[in-house]
Design a protein around this motif. Structure first.
Motif, PDB file in Angstrom:
ATOM      1  N   THR A 280      10.339 -21.574   1.133  1.00 55.20           N
ATOM      2  CA  THR A 280      11.122 -20.496   1.740  1.00 55.20           C
ATOM      3  C   THR A 280      12.590 -20.609   1.349  1.00 55.20           C
ATOM      4  OG1 THR A 280      11.767 -21.675   3.750  1.00 55.20           O
ATOM      5  CG2 THR A 280       9.581 -20.651   3.754  1.00 55.20           C
ATOM      6  N   ILE A 281      13.309 -19.528   1.603  1.00 53.23           N
ATOM      7  CA  ILE A 281      14.747 -19.519   1.301  1.00 53.23           C
ATOM      8  C   ILE A 281      15.471 -20.626   2.082  1.00 53.23           C
ATOM      9  CG2 ILE A 281      15.379 -17.792   3.040  1.00 53.23           C
ATOM     10  CD1 ILE A 281      16.875 -16.909   0.016  1.00 53.23           C
ATOM     11  N   PHE A 282      14.978 -20.925   3.287  1.00 51.95           N
ATOM     12  CA  PHE A 282      15.627 -21.984   4.061  1.00 51.95           C
ATOM     13  C   PHE A 282      15.286 -23.365   3.483  1.00 51.95           C
ATOM     14  CE2 PHE A 282      15.704 -19.113   8.107  1.00 51.95           C
ATOM     15  CZ  PHE A 282      16.675 -18.318   7.506  1.00 51.95           C
ATOM     16  N   GLY A 283      14.082 -23.498   2.906  1.00 51.67           N
ATOM     17  CA  GLY A 283      13.761 -24.738   2.192  1.00 51.67           C
ATOM     18  C   GLY A 283      14.710 -24.939   1.027  1.00 51.67           C
TER      19      GLY A 283
ATOM     20  N   ILE B  53      23.680 -14.448   6.453  1.00 56.18           N
ATOM     21  CA  ILE B  53      24.329 -13.598   5.443  1.00 56.18           C
ATOM     22  C   ILE B  53      24.371 -12.125   5.849  1.00 56.18           C
ATOM     23  CG2 ILE B  53      24.157 -14.799   3.224  1.00 56.18           C
ATOM     24  CD1 ILE B  53      21.587 -13.291   2.717  1.00 56.18           C
ATOM     25  N   ASN B  54      23.595 -11.774   6.838  1.00 53.76           N
ATOM     26  CA  ASN B  54      23.578 -10.373   7.291  1.00 53.76           C
ATOM     27  C   ASN B  54      23.787 -10.363   8.801  1.00 53.76           C
ATOM     28  OD1 ASN B  54      23.200  -7.607   7.440  1.00 53.76           O
ATOM     29  ND2 ASN B  54      20.955  -7.774   7.500  1.00 53.76           N
ATOM     30  N   PRO B  55      25.028 -10.662   9.230  1.00 53.27           N
ATOM     31  CA  PRO B  55      25.259 -10.920  10.662  1.00 53.27           C
ATOM     32  C   PRO B  55      25.028  -9.708  11.551  1.00 53.27           C
ATOM     33  CG  PRO B  55      27.333 -10.874   9.436  1.00 53.27           C
ATOM     34  CD  PRO B  55      26.245 -10.812   8.419  1.00 53.27           C
TER      35      PRO B  55
ATOM     36  N   LEU C 256      10.757 -21.898  10.870  1.00 51.80           N
ATOM     37  CA  LEU C 256      11.231 -21.673  12.241  1.00 51.80           C
ATOM     38  C   LEU C 256      12.753 -21.736  12.324  1.00 51.80           C
ATOM     39  CD1 LEU C 256      10.525 -21.338  15.268  1.00 51.80           C
ATOM     40  CD2 LEU C 256      10.539 -23.835  15.409  1.00 51.80           C
ATOM     41  N   HIS C 257      13.348 -20.757  12.980  1.00 51.26           N
ATOM     42  CA  HIS C 257      14.801 -20.754  13.114  1.00 51.26           C
ATOM     43  C   HIS C 257      15.224 -20.052  14.393  1.00 51.26           C
ATOM     44  CE1 HIS C 257      13.497 -17.298  10.705  1.00 51.26           C
ATOM     45  NE2 HIS C 257      14.478 -16.611  11.260  1.00 51.26           N
ATOM     46  N   LEU C 258      16.346 -20.502  14.911  1.00 48.89           N
ATOM     47  CA  LEU C 258      16.985 -19.856  16.049  1.00 48.89           C
ATOM     48  C   LEU C 258      18.122 -19.006  15.509  1.00 48.89           C
ATOM     49  CD1 LEU C 258      15.380 -21.965  17.630  1.00 48.89           C
ATOM     50  CD2 LEU C 258      17.466 -22.565  18.876  1.00 48.89           C
TER      51      LEU C 258
ATOM     52  N   ILE D 136      14.362 -16.089  18.762  1.00 52.18           N
ATOM     53  CA  ILE D 136      13.366 -16.533  17.774  1.00 52.18           C
ATOM     54  C   ILE D 136      12.445 -15.352  17.504  1.00 52.18           C
ATOM     55  CG2 ILE D 136      11.392 -18.048  17.318  1.00 52.18           C
ATOM     56  CD1 ILE D 136      12.657 -20.117  19.189  1.00 52.18           C
ATOM     57  N   ASN D 137      12.275 -15.000  16.258  1.00 54.99           N
ATOM     58  CA  ASN D 137      11.324 -13.960  15.878  1.00 54.99           C
ATOM     59  C   ASN D 137       9.980 -14.591  15.551  1.00 54.99           C
ATOM     60  OD1 ASN D 137      13.033 -11.666  16.076  1.00 54.99           O
ATOM     61  ND2 ASN D 137      13.990 -12.226  14.133  1.00 54.99           N
ATOM     62  N   ASP D 138       8.911 -13.985  16.068  1.00 51.48           N
ATOM     63  CA  ASP D 138       7.569 -14.531  15.822  1.00 51.48           C
ATOM     64  C   ASP D 138       6.559 -13.392  15.900  1.00 51.48           C
ATOM     65  OD1 ASP D 138       5.619 -16.543  15.398  1.00 51.48           O
ATOM     66  OD2 ASP D 138       5.225 -16.641  17.548  1.00 51.48           O
TER      67      ASP D 138
HETATM   68  P1  AMP Z   1      14.173 -13.582  10.560  1.00 48.76           P
HETATM   69  O1  AMP Z   1      14.153 -12.112  10.295  1.00 48.76           O
HETATM   70  O2  AMP Z   1      14.108 -13.949  12.005  1.00 48.76           O
HETATM   71  O3  AMP Z   1      13.172 -14.330   9.704  1.00 48.76           O
HETATM   72  O4  AMP Z   1      15.617 -14.061  10.129  1.00 48.76           O
HETATM   73  C1  AMP Z   1      15.952 -14.460   8.854  1.00 48.76           C
HETATM   74  C2  AMP Z   1      17.459 -14.413   8.781  1.00 48.76           C
HETATM   75  O5  AMP Z   1      17.873 -15.169   7.663  1.00 48.76           O
HETATM   76  C3  AMP Z   1      18.029 -12.993   8.604  1.00 48.76           C
HETATM   77  O6  AMP Z   1      18.925 -12.728   9.683  1.00 48.76           O
HETATM   78  C4  AMP Z   1      18.742 -13.060   7.262  1.00 48.76           C
HETATM   79  O7  AMP Z   1      19.921 -12.310   7.224  1.00 48.76           O
HETATM   80  C5  AMP Z   1      19.005 -14.542   7.110  1.00 48.76           C
HETATM   81  N1  AMP Z   1      19.108 -15.015   5.748  1.00 48.76           N
HETATM   82  C6  AMP Z   1      18.273 -14.750   4.716  1.00 48.76           C
HETATM   83  N2  AMP Z   1      18.681 -15.387   3.612  1.00 48.76           N
HETATM   84  C7  AMP Z   1      19.806 -16.076   3.951  1.00 48.76           C
HETATM   85  C8  AMP Z   1      20.704 -16.919   3.241  1.00 48.76           C
HETATM   86  N3  AMP Z   1      20.536 -17.197   1.954  1.00 48.76           N
HETATM   87  N4  AMP Z   1      21.752 -17.453   3.915  1.00 48.76           N
HETATM   88  C9  AMP Z   1      21.933 -17.172   5.216  1.00 48.76           C
HETATM   89  N5  AMP Z   1      21.119 -16.390   5.944  1.00 48.76           N
HETATM   90  C10 AMP Z   1      20.071 -15.838   5.318  1.00 48.76           C
END
Ligand code: AMP
Length: 116
Positions: free
Chosen positions: A6-9, A33-35, A101-103, A88-90
């Motif tokens: 994943t992108i977070f990985g 990145i998309n606050p 998983l992310h907060l 948390i989105n699920d």
């Molecule tokens: P979710 O929709 O709950 O999976 O949230 C994923 C979040 O990750 C979104 O709010 C995105 O804007 C954010 N995101 C995606 N790629 C990146 C990145 N490279 N750096 C920071 N945030 C990101």
């Protein structure tokens, strides 16, 4: 961690950059990145859990570390005193995109009385 595509990985492995807000042995927090608020930070465990629904009792410690890190992240982001919201989105209705998983930690403004 190396089998986390994943992108977070990728962020955890340093393959793509992030704006770090907080880090300890078990979690990393960085600016979204998309606050969706003036302050929007993503907080992730360093070990890979895909979605909340897939978390197991064996991962209880990681889940606890993640929650306990949230106010530390808020403090680092300067919003502990003013307050913040954790999301948390699920699952399909949540439109969660990243299967690590992310907060979402949101604040820096009055978030209103509705959750979403
Ligand atoms: P979710 O929709 O709950 O999976 O949230 C994923 C979040 O990750 C979104 O709010 C995105 O804007 C954010 N995101 C995606 N790629 C990146 C990145 N490279 N750096 C920071 N945030 C990101």
């Amino acid at each position: 961690m190396s089998d986390n595509p994943t992108i977070f990985g990728k962020i955890l492995r340093g393959e793509i950059p992030c704006t770090k807000v907080y880090e300890d042995d078990t979690v990393l927090a960085f600016k979204d990145i998309n606050p969706h608020a003036k302050v929007h930070v993503v907080l992730i465990p360093k070990t890979h859990i895909t979605w909340l629904r897939n978390a197991t009792p064996a991962q209880q410690q990681t889940l606890g570390q993640l929650l306990l890190a949230a106010p530390k992240v808020a403090e680092a982001a300067g919003i502990l005193k003013s307050g913040y919201r954790v999301i948390i989105n699920d699952g399909p209705d949540s439109h969660g995109e990243v299967p690590h998983l992310h907060l979402h930690i949101l604040g820096g403004q009055d978030l209103g009385t509705k959750i979403a």
